[in-house]
Design an enzyme around this catalytic site. Structure first.
Site, PDB file in Angstrom:
ATOM      1  N   ASN A   1     -55.463 -37.019  -2.002  1.00  0.00           N
ATOM      2  CA  ASN A   1     -55.220 -37.574  -0.668  1.00  0.00           C
ATOM      3  C   ASN A   1     -56.508 -37.380   0.126  1.00  0.00           C
ATOM      4  O   ASN A   1     -56.807 -36.271   0.544  1.00  0.00           O
ATOM      5  CB  ASN A   1     -54.045 -36.821  -0.023  1.00  0.00           C
TER       6      ASN A   1
ATOM      7  N   LYS B   1     -57.284 -38.468   3.013  1.00  0.00           N
ATOM      8  CA  LYS B   1     -57.100 -38.401   4.470  1.00  0.00           C
ATOM      9  C   LYS B   1     -58.137 -39.288   5.169  1.00  0.00           C
ATOM     10  O   LYS B   1     -58.494 -40.334   4.629  1.00  0.00           O
ATOM     11  CB  LYS B   1     -57.161 -36.937   4.946  1.00  0.00           C
TER      12      LYS B   1
ATOM     13  N   HIS C   1     -46.354 -37.606   5.383  1.00  0.00           N
ATOM     14  CA  HIS C   1     -47.265 -36.448   5.344  1.00  0.00           C
ATOM     15  C   HIS C   1     -47.104 -35.655   6.638  1.00  0.00           C
ATOM     16  O   HIS C   1     -46.890 -36.229   7.703  1.00  0.00           O
ATOM     17  CB  HIS C   1     -48.715 -36.930   5.172  1.00  0.00           C
TER      18      HIS C   1
ATOM     19  N   GLU D   1     -49.155 -34.392   8.547  1.00  0.00           N
ATOM     20  CA  GLU D   1     -50.066 -34.809   9.629  1.00  0.00           C
ATOM     21  C   GLU D   1     -49.524 -36.038  10.342  1.00  0.00           C
ATOM     22  O   GLU D   1     -49.723 -36.204  11.551  1.00  0.00           O
ATOM     23  CB  GLU D   1     -51.474 -35.044   9.053  1.00  0.00           C
TER      24      GLU D   1
ATOM     25  N   GLU E   1     -45.190 -29.699   0.624  1.00  0.00           N
ATOM     26  CA  GLU E   1     -46.432 -29.207   1.204  1.00  0.00           C
ATOM     27  C   GLU E   1     -46.116 -28.294   2.387  1.00  0.00           C
ATOM     28  O   GLU E   1     -45.878 -28.779   3.507  1.00  0.00           O
ATOM     29  CB  GLU E   1     -47.282 -30.379   1.695  1.00  0.00           C
TER      30      GLU E   1
ATOM     31  N   GLY F   1     -54.879 -27.257   4.067  1.00  0.00           N
ATOM     32  CA  GLY F   1     -56.243 -27.160   4.597  1.00  0.00           C
ATOM     33  C   GLY F   1     -56.587 -25.801   5.169  1.00  0.00           C
ATOM     34  O   GLY F   1     -57.589 -25.651   5.871  1.00  0.00           O
TER      35      GLY F   1
ATOM     36  N   SER G   1     -53.787 -26.479  -0.169  1.00  0.00           N
ATOM     37  CA  SER G   1     -54.881 -25.643  -0.682  1.00  0.00           C
ATOM     38  C   SER G   1     -54.799 -25.428  -2.191  1.00  0.00           C
ATOM     39  O   SER G   1     -55.108 -24.348  -2.687  1.00  0.00           O
ATOM     40  CB  SER G   1     -54.940 -24.308   0.066  1.00  0.00           C
TER      41      SER G   1
HETATM   42  P1  PGA Z   1     -55.229 -29.590   1.179  1.00  0.00           P
HETATM   43  O1  PGA Z   1     -54.317 -30.818   1.662  1.00  0.00           O
HETATM   44  O2  PGA Z   1     -55.274 -29.650  -0.332  1.00  0.00           O
HETATM   45  O3  PGA Z   1     -56.581 -29.834   1.791  1.00  0.00           O
HETATM   46  O4  PGA Z   1     -54.586 -28.351   1.675  1.00  0.00           O
HETATM   47  C1  PGA Z   1     -53.178 -31.195   0.957  1.00  0.00           C
HETATM   48  C2  PGA Z   1     -52.512 -32.353   1.654  1.00  0.00           C
HETATM   49  O5  PGA Z   1     -52.433 -32.357   2.884  1.00  0.00           O
HETATM   50  O6  PGA Z   1     -52.044 -33.316   1.004  1.00  0.00           O
END
Ligand code: PGA
Length: 251
Positions: free
Chosen positions: A9, A11, A96, A98, A167, A173, A213
Site C-alpha cells: 500500500n 499511500k 483503510h 486513514e 491493521e 507506521g 509495521s
Molecule cells: P505500515 O502501514 O506498514 O507503514 O505500518 C500499513 C498500512 O497502513 O497498510
C-alpha cells in the site's frame, strides 16, 4: 483453500516516475524467484495505468487504494470503481484506517463502496482494526467485529471474494508491531465472526492479512501463525528489496 497474499500500500507516496520505477524494480526482482504467495501492489489512482504497463500480471497484481461510494456523475474529484477497473486493476483497498480517521468514512459508505467494487469485478481488501484506546480498554474484539459486520448484507458468494486486512491503528507506521500472538488471536476472532454468519467454508477460505509495521524482520513470525495469511504493507513496500524480503517470508 485460502491464498497467502502480500500486498503493498503505497499511500500518498511517489511521483509517477518514481512509482513506475519502483513497480519495475519489484517486477524485476520477482522474476525467476520462487514466490509462494500472491503479490499485489496498491498504488495512487494517478499511477494505475502506467504501473499496470510495467507489471507482469502473473507476478504482481495491481490494486487501487480507494474508490468512490457513488457509481458515477457529479462528484468532482472522485474516482469510481468502474474507472479503477478500466485501468487493469484487480483489487481495491477499502476502509483503510486513514480513510476512516481523516476522511470520516463510515460503515454505510464502506458497504456502498464494497458493493460497487464487487459489481465492477474488483476484489476488495477490506481493512479493520482498533485504535490504541480500544486496545487498552479491552473493547478491541467488539470494535473489529462491528467493522466486519458492516459487510454482512453481502451474499456468501460476494463475501467470499473479500480479503480482510487486520491493521491495529496503533501499529500503523509507528514501528510498533502487534505481537504474533496478538495478531493470531484477532485473526482467529475475525474468522469466527465470519463463520458464525457465513459458515465454516467461507470463513476458512477468507484470506486475513496483518498490517501495521510489518517488515522483513518480523514477517516470518507473523505469517507462521495459522490464521495470518499474509500482510498489507505500507512503509516497507516503498523499497523493492524490503517488499521482497516480506514476500520471501513465505519461502
Ligand atoms: P505500515 O502501514 O506498514 O507503514 O505500518 C500499513 C498500512 O497502513 O497498510
Amino acid at each position: 483453500m485460502r491464498k497467502n497474499i502480500v500486498a503493498g500500500n503505497w499511500k500518498m507516496n511517489t511521483t509517477l516516475d518514481e512509482g513506475v520505477e519502483l513497480a519495475n524494480e519489484i517486477n524485476t526482482l520477482l522474476k525467476g524467484k520462487n514466490v509462494n504467495c500472491e503479490v499485489i501492489t496498491c498504488v495512487p489512482f494517478t499511477h494505475l495505468t502506467s504501473v499496470n504497463a510495467v507489471l507482469e500480471n502473473d507476478l504482481v497484481k495491481l490494486g487501487a487504494e480507494n474508490c468512490s461510494e457513488h457509481e458515477k456523475g457529479a462528484y468532482t474529484g472522485e474516482v469510481s470503481a468502474s474507472m479503477v477497473k478500466s485501468t487493469g486493476a484487480e483489487y481495491v483497498i477499502l476502509g483503510h484506517s486513514e480513510r476512516r480517521q481523516y476522511f470520516g468514512e463510515n460503515n454505510e459508505q464502506l458497504l456502498a463502496k464494497t458493493k460497487l467494487a464487487l459489481a465492477n469485478d474488483l476484489k476488495p481488501i477490506f481493512c479493520v482494526g482498533e485504535v490504541l484506546e480500544e486496545r487498552e480498554n479491552g473493547s478491541y474484539n467488539d470494535v473489529v467485529k462491528g467493522q466486519v459486520e458492516a459487510l454482512f448484507e453481502l451474499s456468501p458468494e460476494d463475501f467470499g471474494k473479500i480479503v480482510i486486512a487486520y491493521e491495529p491503528v496503533w501499529a500503523i507506521g509507528t514501528g510498533k508491531t502487534a505481537t504474533a500472538e496478538q495478531a493470531q488471536d484477532m485473526h482467529a476472532h475475525i474468522r469466527k465472526v465470519i463463520e458464525d454468519k457465513y459458515g465454516k467454508e467461507v470463513a476458512e477460505n477468507t484470506s486475513i492479512l496483518y498490517g501495521g509495521s510489518c517488515k522483513p524482520s518480523n514477517a516470518k513470525e507473523l505469517f507462521a501463525k495459522p490464521d495470518v495469511d499474509g500482510g498489507l504493507i505500507g512503509g516497507a513496500a516503498l523499497q523493492a528489496d524490503s517488499f521482497l524480503g516480506i514476500i520471501e517470508a513465505f519461502n
